[in-house]
Design an enzyme around this catalytic site. Structure first.
Site, mmCIF file in Angstrom:
data_model
loop_
_atom_site.group_PDB
_atom_site.id
_atom_site.type_symbol
_atom_site.label_atom_id
_atom_site.label_comp_id
_atom_site.label_asym_id
_atom_site.label_seq_id
_atom_site.Cartn_x
_atom_site.Cartn_y
_atom_site.Cartn_z
ATOM 1 N N HIS A 35 0.727 -1.296 0.149
ATOM 2 C CA HIS A 35 0.200 -0.116 0.002
ATOM 3 C C HIS A 35 0.880 1.167 -0.083
ATOM 4 O O HIS A 35 0.610 2.270 -0.842
ATOM 5 C CB HIS A 35 -0.844 0.090 1.124
ATOM 6 C CG HIS A 35 -1.860 -1.215 1.444
ATOM 7 N ND1 HIS A 35 -1.749 -1.970 2.336
ATOM 8 C CD2 HIS A 35 -2.807 -1.537 0.804
ATOM 9 C CE1 HIS A 35 -2.829 -2.937 2.424
ATOM 10 N NE2 HIS A 35 -3.386 -2.565 1.464
ATOM 11 N N GLN A 157 -8.660 -7.695 -10.840
ATOM 12 C CA GLN A 157 -9.335 -6.141 -10.451
ATOM 13 C C GLN A 157 -8.803 -4.921 -11.382
ATOM 14 O O GLN A 157 -9.695 -4.051 -11.472
ATOM 15 C CB GLN A 157 -8.947 -5.898 -8.847
ATOM 16 C CG GLN A 157 -9.212 -4.606 -8.442
ATOM 17 C CD GLN A 157 -8.864 -4.455 -7.036
ATOM 18 O OE1 GLN A 157 -9.694 -5.090 -6.045
ATOM 19 N NE2 GLN A 157 -8.106 -3.768 -6.516
HETATM 20 P P1 AMP Z 1 -6.533 -3.613 -0.159
HETATM 21 O O1 AMP Z 1 -6.294 -2.874 0.917
HETATM 22 O O2 AMP Z 1 -6.132 -5.063 -0.104
HETATM 23 O O3 AMP Z 1 -7.907 -3.619 -0.708
HETATM 24 O O4 AMP Z 1 -5.789 -2.869 -1.493
HETATM 25 C C1 AMP Z 1 -5.364 -2.025 -1.570
HETATM 26 C C2 AMP Z 1 -4.641 -1.569 -3.026
HETATM 27 O O5 AMP Z 1 -3.257 -2.136 -2.661
HETATM 28 C C3 AMP Z 1 -5.228 -2.270 -4.186
HETATM 29 O O6 AMP Z 1 -5.000 -1.616 -5.395
HETATM 30 C C4 AMP Z 1 -4.061 -3.639 -4.058
HETATM 31 O O7 AMP Z 1 -3.757 -4.225 -5.293
HETATM 32 C C5 AMP Z 1 -2.845 -2.919 -3.562
HETATM 33 N N1 AMP Z 1 -1.970 -3.786 -3.056
HETATM 34 C C6 AMP Z 1 -2.073 -4.678 -1.966
HETATM 35 N N2 AMP Z 1 -1.104 -5.435 -1.880
HETATM 36 C C7 AMP Z 1 -0.068 -5.165 -2.668
HETATM 37 C C8 AMP Z 1 1.272 -5.603 -2.837
HETATM 38 N N3 AMP Z 1 1.743 -6.630 -2.277
HETATM 39 N N4 AMP Z 1 1.768 -4.836 -3.716
HETATM 40 C C9 AMP Z 1 1.272 -3.859 -4.500
HETATM 41 N N5 AMP Z 1 0.025 -3.629 -4.419
HETATM 42 C C10 AMP Z 1 -0.586 -4.028 -3.265
#
Ligand code: AMP
Length: 283
Positions: A35, A157
């Site tokens: 994030h 997504q």
């Molecule tokens: P979430 O809080 O899981 O909904 O994720 C929020 C955003 O962070 C989304 O766009 C995810 O794809 C991105 N994200 C989550 N984990 C990772 C990661 N390991 N590397 C890059 N982006 C991430």
């Protein structure tokens, strides 16, 4: 400066009085380096970054982990404050306290993007992507950012959101960010919190299988690699593992320029996903 805003009304007031160009980073909180990478990119490219923290009930199925999903707002604010540049750029963290600030009372609308149904995560998480597109559409409308940042970890997504933006002609630029991993290669995820050390080791089965398939695809071609994938799928911990055209999630064909190898695995009761992209230009 990092400022917390917890109501829709205050957010709207703040945004109405600000002319700064906006970057939006939608999250469900429990922030990790994945994030933070998205947030840093937005801080670099925009005058004002709006990070949203909202555990969106609409994207969880009835037997999923909505209730136990980690909610760590204070630690999340500290993590954002620890980004050097966050201190001299404007960063708003919008973490609505009331669900009605996202879904007004009596809410009965859904944004549905078709064309990616019955594949990858859509297969075992019915309604999940409708929940995602609906909340992201609301956030786009509310924040009116110039750019929005999403991680490639959630590859399906990213395709669905880009399609929504194109179909509905939403004036926003979608920026994609590489998967951030720990030192062992495990893709960072808020759900890694549920794993003990042994399970984290076990979770690498997914990452290693994807890597094995990538090497095979480049070396031996699609036919052998599909056979290898089917063998791996004998391991019933896998929810799915697939090799598809990264452009449209169709099966690979002669015109495919890039493949995505994507999988989901259950480690105990925790569902984890990962993927990699493979350029096929060299064929
Ligand atoms: P979430 O809080 O899981 O909904 O994720 C929020 C955003 O962070 C989304 O766009 C995810 O794809 C991105 N994200 C989550 N984990 C990772 C990661 N390991 N590397 C890059 N982006 C991430």
């Amino acid at each position: 400066m990092v400022e917390l805003i917890t109501s829709r009304e205050k957010l709207v007031n703040y945004l109405e009085s600000s002319q700064l160009s906006r970057g939006l980073v939608p999250t469900m909180g429990n922030l990790h380096q994945g994030h933070l990478t998205l947030i840093k990119e937005s801080i670099n490219e925009n005058d004002l970054t709006v990070v949203t923290i909202f555990v969106n009930p609409k994207q969880f199925g009835p037997n999923e982990d909505f209730d136990k999903y980690p909610r760590t707002l204070e630690a999340d604010l500290d993590a954002i404050r620890s980004i050097d540049k966050a201190l001299d750029k404007n960063v708003i963290v919008f973490a609505p306290e009331k669900i009605e600030d996202i879904y007004p009372e009596g809410f009965s609308s859904t944004i549905s993007v078709h064309g990616f149904d019955q594949i990858l995560c859509a297969k075992d998480r019915p309604g999940h992507f409708d929940g995602v597109t609906t909340v992201v559409y609301i956030l786009f409308n509310l924040i009116k950012a110039r750019r929005a940042y999403f991680g490639l970890k959630d590859f399906q997504q990213t395709l669905i959101i880009r399609k929504m933006v194109k179909d509905l002609m939403i004036p926003i630029e979608i920026k994609l960010v590489e998967i951030v991993r720990d030192s062992n290669g495990l893709a960072l995820s808020s759900r890694n919190k549920y794993l003990d050390l042994k399970q984290k080791e076990e979770a690498l089965t997914l990452t290693k299988s994807i890597k094995k398939l990538k090497d095979s695809l480049l070396k031996s071609g699609i036919k052998d690699t599909i056979k290898m994938k089917d063998d791996i799928l004998e391991d019933k911990r896998f929810v799915y593992l697939d090799i598809l055209d990264a452009n449209n999630l169709h099966p690979l064909d002669d015109r495919s320029k890039e493949a995505v190898i994507a999988g989901a695995i259950m480690i105990g009761t925790t569902r984890l996903i990962d993927n990699t992209l493979v350029s096929l230009n060299v064929r």
